[in-house]
Structures are given as structure tokens and as C-alpha cells.
Design an enzyme around this catalytic site. Structure first.
Site, PDB file in Angstrom:
ATOM      1  N   GLU A 197      -9.676  -1.773   5.383  1.00  0.00           N
ATOM      2  CA  GLU A 197     -10.346  -1.451   6.632  1.00  0.00           C
ATOM      3  C   GLU A 197     -11.622  -2.296   6.778  1.00  0.00           C
ATOM      4  O   GLU A 197     -12.095  -2.874   5.805  1.00  0.00           O
ATOM      5  CB  GLU A 197     -10.703   0.045   6.625  1.00  0.00           C
ATOM      6  CG  GLU A 197      -9.480   0.966   6.595  1.00  0.00           C
ATOM      7  CD  GLU A 197      -8.786   1.104   7.946  1.00  0.00           C
ATOM      8  OE1 GLU A 197      -8.629   0.091   8.658  1.00  0.00           O
ATOM      9  OE2 GLU A 197      -8.404   2.234   8.281  1.00  0.00           O
TER      10      GLU A 197
ATOM     11  N   HIS B 223      -7.247  -4.734  10.279  1.00  0.00           N
ATOM     12  CA  HIS B 223      -7.036  -4.539   8.844  1.00  0.00           C
ATOM     13  C   HIS B 223      -5.757  -5.232   8.389  1.00  0.00           C
ATOM     14  O   HIS B 223      -4.832  -5.451   9.174  1.00  0.00           O
ATOM     15  CB  HIS B 223      -7.075  -3.057   8.437  1.00  0.00           C
ATOM     16  CG  HIS B 223      -5.888  -2.229   8.833  1.00  0.00           C
ATOM     17  ND1 HIS B 223      -6.009  -0.951   9.322  1.00  0.00           N
ATOM     18  CD2 HIS B 223      -4.560  -2.470   8.806  1.00  0.00           C
ATOM     19  CE1 HIS B 223      -4.812  -0.460   9.569  1.00  0.00           C
ATOM     20  NE2 HIS B 223      -3.914  -1.362   9.264  1.00  0.00           N
TER      21      HIS B 223
ATOM     22  N   ASP C  34       0.810  -1.217   0.000  1.00  0.00           N
ATOM     23  CA  ASP C  34       0.000   0.000   0.000  1.00  0.00           C
ATOM     24  C   ASP C  34       0.847   1.271   0.000  1.00  0.00           C
ATOM     25  O   ASP C  34       2.064   1.222   0.179  1.00  0.00           O
ATOM     26  CB  ASP C  34      -0.969  -0.006   1.201  1.00  0.00           C
ATOM     27  CG  ASP C  34      -0.290  -0.474   2.489  1.00  0.00           C
ATOM     28  OD1 ASP C  34       0.949  -0.409   2.578  1.00  0.00           O
ATOM     29  OD2 ASP C  34      -0.998  -0.904   3.407  1.00  0.00           O
TER      30      ASP C  34
ATOM     31  N   ASN D   7      -7.613  -2.712  14.337  1.00  0.00           N
ATOM     32  CA  ASN D   7      -8.982  -3.034  13.936  1.00  0.00           C
ATOM     33  C   ASN D   7      -9.004  -4.228  12.976  1.00  0.00           C
ATOM     34  O   ASN D   7      -9.971  -4.433  12.256  1.00  0.00           O
ATOM     35  CB  ASN D   7      -9.665  -1.814  13.299  1.00  0.00           C
ATOM     36  CG  ASN D   7      -8.968  -1.359  12.020  1.00  0.00           C
ATOM     37  OD1 ASN D   7      -7.977  -1.962  11.592  1.00  0.00           O
ATOM     38  ND2 ASN D   7      -9.475  -0.310  11.405  1.00  0.00           N
TER      39      ASN D   7
HETATM   40  C1  GLP Z   1      -0.520   0.162   8.552  1.00  0.00           C
HETATM   41  C2  GLP Z   1      -0.159  -0.653   7.330  1.00  0.00           C
HETATM   42  C3  GLP Z   1      -0.445  -2.114   7.558  1.00  0.00           C
HETATM   43  C4  GLP Z   1       0.168  -2.537   8.875  1.00  0.00           C
HETATM   44  C5  GLP Z   1      -0.462  -1.781  10.008  1.00  0.00           C
HETATM   45  C6  GLP Z   1       0.047  -2.196  11.369  1.00  0.00           C
HETATM   46  O1  GLP Z   1      -1.849   0.493   8.636  1.00  0.00           O
HETATM   47  N1  GLP Z   1      -0.844  -0.236   6.156  1.00  0.00           N
HETATM   48  O2  GLP Z   1       0.066  -2.872   6.477  1.00  0.00           O
HETATM   49  O3  GLP Z   1      -0.009  -3.918   9.054  1.00  0.00           O
HETATM   50  O4  GLP Z   1      -0.159  -0.429   9.794  1.00  0.00           O
HETATM   51  O5  GLP Z   1       1.131  -1.399  11.732  1.00  0.00           O
HETATM   52  P1  GLP Z   1       2.159  -1.717  12.880  1.00  0.00           P
HETATM   53  O6  GLP Z   1       2.935  -2.890  12.403  1.00  0.00           O
HETATM   54  O7  GLP Z   1       2.993  -0.487  12.971  1.00  0.00           O
HETATM   55  O8  GLP Z   1       1.393  -2.003  14.106  1.00  0.00           O
END
Ligand code: GLP
Length: 261
Positions: free
Chosen positions: A143, A138, A67, A136
Site C-alpha cells: 500500500e 499498490h 500475497d 491506489n
Molecule cells: C488486490 C491484489 C493485487 C491486485 C489488486 C487489483 O489488491 N492483492 O495483487 O493487483 O487487487 O485487483 P483487480 O485486478 O481485481 O483490479
């Protein structure tokens, strides 16, 4: 789903890096789906170490990121382009032409999304998709309420995700509300998924993803439909799993030959 619970995130990251390295050694032109966020940082650090000290060769590896924020140029310090180059891509011998990250400044988003899907297909599909997990639940930036059949497209971030990710932006800066993300269908098409979740703030999402119903309101629960998923957790992230002792028992009795497979 294989649930692997490690005592801490460092051991968990090392294990995930070994799985990726095994894949690259077995198939030097592997197609890797990569993720951002704090969860994969230890994995990337270990891959860089393996590249430097053990000669892990990325020269034929192809990468596709999950992304990117819309409206951030690639050189913006909070863009996922910048994040990936800093934490992995510039530190191993990947060919720039083999690196794919959606361009958040593109004028025609739907055309870019179509091209992104076509490029993945032309590369032969994703061998392994590395994933983090939102609080959440995702995956990528899919989302809650994202279609379980979705493909690469534009999404609007939830307030919760904006709050969670605010730490990656400076105080004076507003995080973009829109993103380009691979869809859940795109992720499910990969041959293998490796999801990392660390810390107690992920425990609720982990429990729903693994032991709850498959529902678009818990995007990561779609992984229950995938034939080959490994979920690598530290202890705090596994704390709300009802069957954690069972997962541990299965992992402890895994035949040696199957450990990196
Ligand atoms: C973002 C990314 C996701 C990732 C998520 C969790 O939203 N787009 O791909 O998995 O964050 O982030 P973290 O690993 O910092 O908790």
C-alpha cells in the site's frame, strides 16, 4: 518501461499469456510470480487453453504468489489459495510441491516471510512477476508509503483497498485487514515484470505509475527502477497517459523478433 496499449482487455490478456507461454517454452522450469484479482483472469484462462489445446507444459514450472489474507484458511472461498486453485493451478499440470502461496493461518508470520524469501532465492529467483494494479497504485498488497526496498512481510490494508476488494467477500463477511505480501524489493528482484491494468478506474494510477515521480506514495512507480517491465493496458486504462501516442508508436515499430522477448 514498455507501455503496450491494446484495444480491449481480451487482446491484452492474450498478449500477456503469450509472453508467459514463451517464457515457459524457453525455460520449462521457469519460476513465475503470480497475482490474484480480476486483472489476470483472462491471462489464466488463455494459459489453460494453451495447456489443453497446444500442450503448454507446466510440469516443471514453479510458482510463487504475491500475497494472501491473514486469518483465512487455504480452503476459505475468499482466500487467494482458493482463487488460484480455481482459476489456474488445478487446471494445468503443475506439481503441488512447486506451488507456493503464503499461508494466512501461520502462527509465526515473520518466520514464514523469511522462509518465503529464501524459497524464492533457492528456486533461482523469479523469472517473471505478473502484477495487477490497485486503484491506489499498490502492487501485491504494498500500500502507499510501503518502503521501496521492502521484502515479504505483514501489511495493513488501506480503507480504499478494503472497499475495492469487498466484492470478493460475501455481504455478511468482513474482509481481513491484514495480509502477507511480497515486498516491493522482492518484486524488483524478479528478472522481468508484466503488469496488467484494465478499465478507466485504473487510469489515474497508471498515469502516476508511468509518468509520475518515483515515490513510496505510488508503490507501482518503483517499477520505473526495474530494467525490464512491460505494462499491458486496455484503452480505458491508458486514457490519462500524456504520451500514449508515443508508446503506441514505439510498440507499432517494434521489430518482430522482439515481440515476445
Ligand atoms: C488486490 C491484489 C493485487 C491486485 C489488486 C487489483 O489488491 N492483492 O495483487 O493487483 O487487487 O485487483 P483487480 O485486478 O481485481 O483490479
Amino acid at each position: 518501461m514498455e507501455i503496450i496499449i491494446q484495444p480491449d482487455w481480451e487482446l491484452a490478456s492474450r498478449l500477456a499469456a503469450q509472453v508467459l507461454a514463451h517464457q515457459i517454452r524457453r525455460k520449462p522450469d521457469s519460476v513465475l510470480g503470480l497475482a490474484t484479482g480480476s486483472s489476470p483472469l483472462g491471462v489464466y484462462r488463455e494459459l489453460i487453453r494453451m495447456h489443453r489445446e497446444e500442450g503448454l507444459d507446466f510440469s516443471q514450472v514453479r510458482t510463487f504468489n504475491l500475497d494472501e489474507y491473514i486469518g483465512l484458511p487455504p480452503e476459505h472461498p475468499s482466500s487467494y489459495h482458493c482463487f488460484m486453485h480455481e482459476h489456474l493451478l488445478d487446471q494445468v499440470n503443475l506439481k503441488p510441491s512447486n506451488i507456493h502461496i503464503p499461508n494466512g493461518m501461520t502462527k509465526d508470520i515473520s518466520l514464514l516471510c523469511r522462509h518465503y524469501e529464501e524459497s524464492i532465492e533457492r528456486a533461482g529467483g523469479l523469472d517473471i512477476q505478473l502484477l495487477g494494479l490497485g486503484t491506489n497504485a499498490h502492487i501485491g498488497f504494498n500500500e502507499p508509503s510501503s518502503s521501496l526496498a521492502s521484502r515479504t512481510r505483514i501489511k495493513t490494508l488501506s480503507e480504499r483497498t478494503l472497499r475495492d476488494n469487498a466484492r470478493f467477500f460475501s455481504d455478511s463477511e468482513e474482509a481481513p485487514r491484514h495480509v502477507i505480501t511480497m515486498g516491493i524489493g522482492t518484486i524488483l528482484d524478479s528478472r522481468r515484470c508484466l503488469l496488467l491494468a484494465f478499465g478507466s478506474k485504473k487510469a489515474g494510477a497508471v498515469a502516476k505509475m508511468v509518468e509520475g515521480a518515483v515515490t513510496a506514495m505510488v508503490p507501482a512507480s518503483a517499477l520505473q527502477l526495474h530494467p525490464r517491465v512491460q505494462v499491458i493496458l486496455d484503452s480505458p486504462a491508458a486514457s490519462l497517459l500524456e504520451h500514449r501516442r508515443y508508446y503506441q508508436w514505439v510498440f507499432d515499430h517494434k521489430p518482430d523478433w522482439q515481440r515476445l522477448e
